[in-house]
Design a protein around this motif. Structure first.
Motif, PDB file in Angstrom:
ATOM      1  N   LYS A 121      56.331  19.014   0.445  1.00  0.00           N
ATOM      2  CA  LYS A 121      56.903  20.309   0.066  1.00  0.00           C
ATOM      3  C   LYS A 121      57.117  21.182   1.303  1.00  0.00           C
ATOM      4  N   LYS A 122      56.239  21.038   2.264  1.00  0.00           N
ATOM      5  CA  LYS A 122      56.351  21.807   3.504  1.00  0.00           C
ATOM      6  C   LYS A 122      57.202  21.077   4.550  1.00  0.00           C
ATOM      7  N   ARG A 123      57.852  19.991   4.107  1.00  0.00           N
ATOM      8  CA  ARG A 123      58.736  19.186   4.963  1.00  0.00           C
ATOM      9  C   ARG A 123      58.014  18.692   6.227  1.00  0.00           C
ATOM     10  N   PHE A 124      56.799  18.228   6.026  1.00  0.00           N
ATOM     11  CA  PHE A 124      55.980  17.735   7.127  1.00  0.00           C
ATOM     12  C   PHE A 124      56.238  16.247   7.339  1.00  0.00           C
ATOM     13  N   SER A 125      56.369  15.854   8.585  1.00  0.00           N
ATOM     14  CA  SER A 125      56.504  14.447   8.944  1.00  0.00           C
ATOM     15  C   SER A 125      55.487  14.145  10.030  1.00  0.00           C
ATOM     16  N   ALA A 126      54.561  13.234   9.755  1.00  0.00           N
ATOM     17  CA  ALA A 126      53.500  12.911  10.709  1.00  0.00           C
ATOM     18  C   ALA A 126      54.064  12.371  12.015  1.00  0.00           C
ATOM     19  N   GLU A 127      55.139  11.601  11.935  1.00  0.00           N
ATOM     20  CA  GLU A 127      55.726  10.999  13.138  1.00  0.00           C
ATOM     21  C   GLU A 127      56.446  12.030  14.002  1.00  0.00           C
ATOM     22  N   GLU A 128      57.092  12.996  13.379  1.00  0.00           N
ATOM     23  CA  GLU A 128      57.919  13.945  14.116  1.00  0.00           C
ATOM     24  C   GLU A 128      57.225  15.261  14.432  1.00  0.00           C
ATOM     25  N   SER A 129      56.071  15.512  13.865  1.00  0.00           N
ATOM     26  CA  SER A 129      55.400  16.798  14.045  1.00  0.00           C
ATOM     27  C   SER A 129      54.623  16.858  15.350  1.00  0.00           C
ATOM     28  N   THR A 130      54.582  18.047  15.908  1.00  0.00           N
ATOM     29  CA  THR A 130      53.783  18.276  17.111  1.00  0.00           C
ATOM     30  C   THR A 130      52.319  18.445  16.692  1.00  0.00           C
ATOM     31  N   ASP A 131      51.446  18.400  17.667  1.00  0.00           N
ATOM     32  CA  ASP A 131      50.024  18.622  17.378  1.00  0.00           C
ATOM     33  C   ASP A 131      49.810  20.005  16.769  1.00  0.00           C
ATOM     34  N   ALA A 132      50.563  20.994  17.245  1.00  0.00           N
ATOM     35  CA  ALA A 132      50.425  22.358  16.719  1.00  0.00           C
ATOM     36  C   ALA A 132      50.828  22.401  15.240  1.00  0.00           C
ATOM     37  N   GLU A 133      51.884  21.697  14.862  1.00  0.00           N
ATOM     38  CA  GLU A 133      52.320  21.660  13.468  1.00  0.00           C
ATOM     39  C   GLU A 133      51.301  20.933  12.601  1.00  0.00           C
ATOM     40  N   LYS A 134      50.734  19.860  13.136  1.00  0.00           N
ATOM     41  CA  LYS A 134      49.699  19.130  12.396  1.00  0.00           C
ATOM     42  C   LYS A 134      48.474  20.022  12.181  1.00  0.00           C
ATOM     43  N   GLU A 149      38.327  14.739   5.766  1.00  0.00           N
ATOM     44  CA  GLU A 149      38.630  13.307   5.907  1.00  0.00           C
ATOM     45  C   GLU A 149      39.934  12.952   5.203  1.00  0.00           C
ATOM     46  N   ASP A 150      40.139  13.541   4.007  1.00  0.00           N
ATOM     47  CA  ASP A 150      41.353  13.260   3.240  1.00  0.00           C
ATOM     48  C   ASP A 150      42.590  13.800   3.960  1.00  0.00           C
ATOM     49  N   ILE A 151      42.472  14.985   4.494  1.00  0.00           N
ATOM     50  CA  ILE A 151      43.602  15.580   5.217  1.00  0.00           C
ATOM     51  C   ILE A 151      43.958  14.719   6.418  1.00  0.00           C
ATOM     52  N   ARG A 152      42.948  14.351   7.180  1.00  0.00           N
ATOM     53  CA  ARG A 152      43.182  13.524   8.366  1.00  0.00           C
ATOM     54  C   ARG A 152      43.860  12.205   8.003  1.00  0.00           C
ATOM     55  N   GLN A 153      43.422  11.618   6.899  1.00  0.00           N
ATOM     56  CA  GLN A 153      43.989  10.345   6.477  1.00  0.00           C
ATOM     57  C   GLN A 153      45.479  10.488   6.149  1.00  0.00           C
ATOM     58  N   VAL A 154      45.829  11.556   5.499  1.00  0.00           N
ATOM     59  CA  VAL A 154      47.236  11.734   5.077  1.00  0.00           C
ATOM     60  C   VAL A 154      48.130  12.150   6.244  1.00  0.00           C
ATOM     61  N   ILE A 155      47.677  13.095   7.040  1.00  0.00           N
ATOM     62  CA  ILE A 155      48.562  13.572   8.108  1.00  0.00           C
ATOM     63  C   ILE A 155      48.338  12.835   9.433  1.00  0.00           C
ATOM     64  N   GLN A 156      47.475  11.841   9.386  1.00  0.00           N
ATOM     65  CA  GLN A 156      47.265  10.954  10.529  1.00  0.00           C
ATOM     66  C   GLN A 156      46.934  11.707  11.807  1.00  0.00           C
ATOM     67  N   VAL A 157      45.892  12.475  11.700  1.00  0.00           N
ATOM     68  CA  VAL A 157      45.447  13.257  12.847  1.00  0.00           C
ATOM     69  C   VAL A 157      44.205  12.587  13.423  1.00  0.00           C
ATOM     70  N   SER A 158      44.318  12.052  14.589  1.00  0.00           N
ATOM     71  CA  SER A 158      43.135  11.454  15.207  1.00  0.00           C
ATOM     72  C   SER A 158      43.042  11.847  16.679  1.00  0.00           C
ATOM     73  N   SER A 159      44.101  12.442  17.194  1.00  0.00           N
ATOM     74  CA  SER A 159      44.136  12.715  18.635  1.00  0.00           C
ATOM     75  C   SER A 159      43.514  14.068  19.004  1.00  0.00           C
ATOM     76  N   TRP A 160      43.102  14.843  18.034  1.00  0.00           N
ATOM     77  CA  TRP A 160      42.481  16.124  18.376  1.00  0.00           C
ATOM     78  C   TRP A 160      41.353  16.429  17.403  1.00  0.00           C
ATOM     79  N   ASP A 161      40.473  17.309  17.811  1.00  0.00           N
ATOM     80  CA  ASP A 161      39.326  17.689  16.976  1.00  0.00           C
ATOM     81  C   ASP A 161      39.628  19.005  16.279  1.00  0.00           C
ATOM     82  N   ALA A 162      39.456  18.998  14.983  1.00  0.00           N
ATOM     83  CA  ALA A 162      39.715  20.218  14.210  1.00  0.00           C
ATOM     84  C   ALA A 162      38.404  20.892  13.859  1.00  0.00           C
TER      85      ALA A 162
END
Length: 162
Positions: A121-134, A149-162
């Motif tokens: 709905k927010k037109r998010f793309s894990a491949e095209e998004s910047t770290d700031a958008e993620k 954990e669920d958020i990380r799994q869906v948006i594929q965030v592993s390169s930074w610590d939230a």
């Protein structure tokens, strides 16, 4: 004679409260707590409210467990479990009934699907998004009550610590 008039007045008030309760339920689904509050706002005495509640319950028109399950089914695609839990608590549904309804209505994949839908709905793309958008989406979903954990799994965030 006065005693008979009082009884008739009380019977009329009970009848009016029952009709009001049915009318309120016809307008929208409500929990027992919400219905009590509405009848109280109409200045019915406690004993009259109790009789009206028992009347509508006898027909199965007020049933908090069923209300909780319908509420969850209608919102689980776009809300987190925590958000739904809080809303049901605010509506006067008991903790036990909410937990039972959650067990009945949820599978683990449901939370992930809700996160995916919100991201789409927010037109998010894990491949095209910047770290700031993620990070922005991650923070938004976290505020909505989704698990990290669920958020990380869906948006594929592993390169930074939230």
């Amino acid at each position: 004679m006065q005693n008979l008039q009082d009884k008739h007045r009380m019977d009329d008030m009970i009848k009016q409260a029952k009709q009001k309760a049915l009318s309120l339920l016809n307008y929208m689904d409500r929990t027992e707590s919400q219905l009590r509050l509405k009848l109280k706002q109409n200045l019915y005495p406690e004993d009259v409210i109790e009789k009206a509640i028992q009347y509508v319950k006898s027909f199965g028109y007020v049933e908090d467990q069923g209300y909780a399950e319908r509420f969850i089914h209608n919102r689980q695609q776009s809300k987190s479990k925590r958000e739904i839990y809080a809303a049901l608590s605010q509506k006067g549904v008991s903790r036990e009934q909410i937990e039972l309804a959650m067990e009945t209505c949820y599978e683990e994949a449901d939370e992930l699907d809700a996160i995916r839908r919100i991201a789409e709905k927010k037109r998010f793309s894990a491949e095209e998004s910047t770290d700031a958008e993620k990070k922005k989406l991650y923070d938004y979903l976290l505020r909505k009550g989704f698990r990290s954990e669920d958020i990380r799994q869906v948006i594929q965030v592993s390169s930074w610590d939230a």
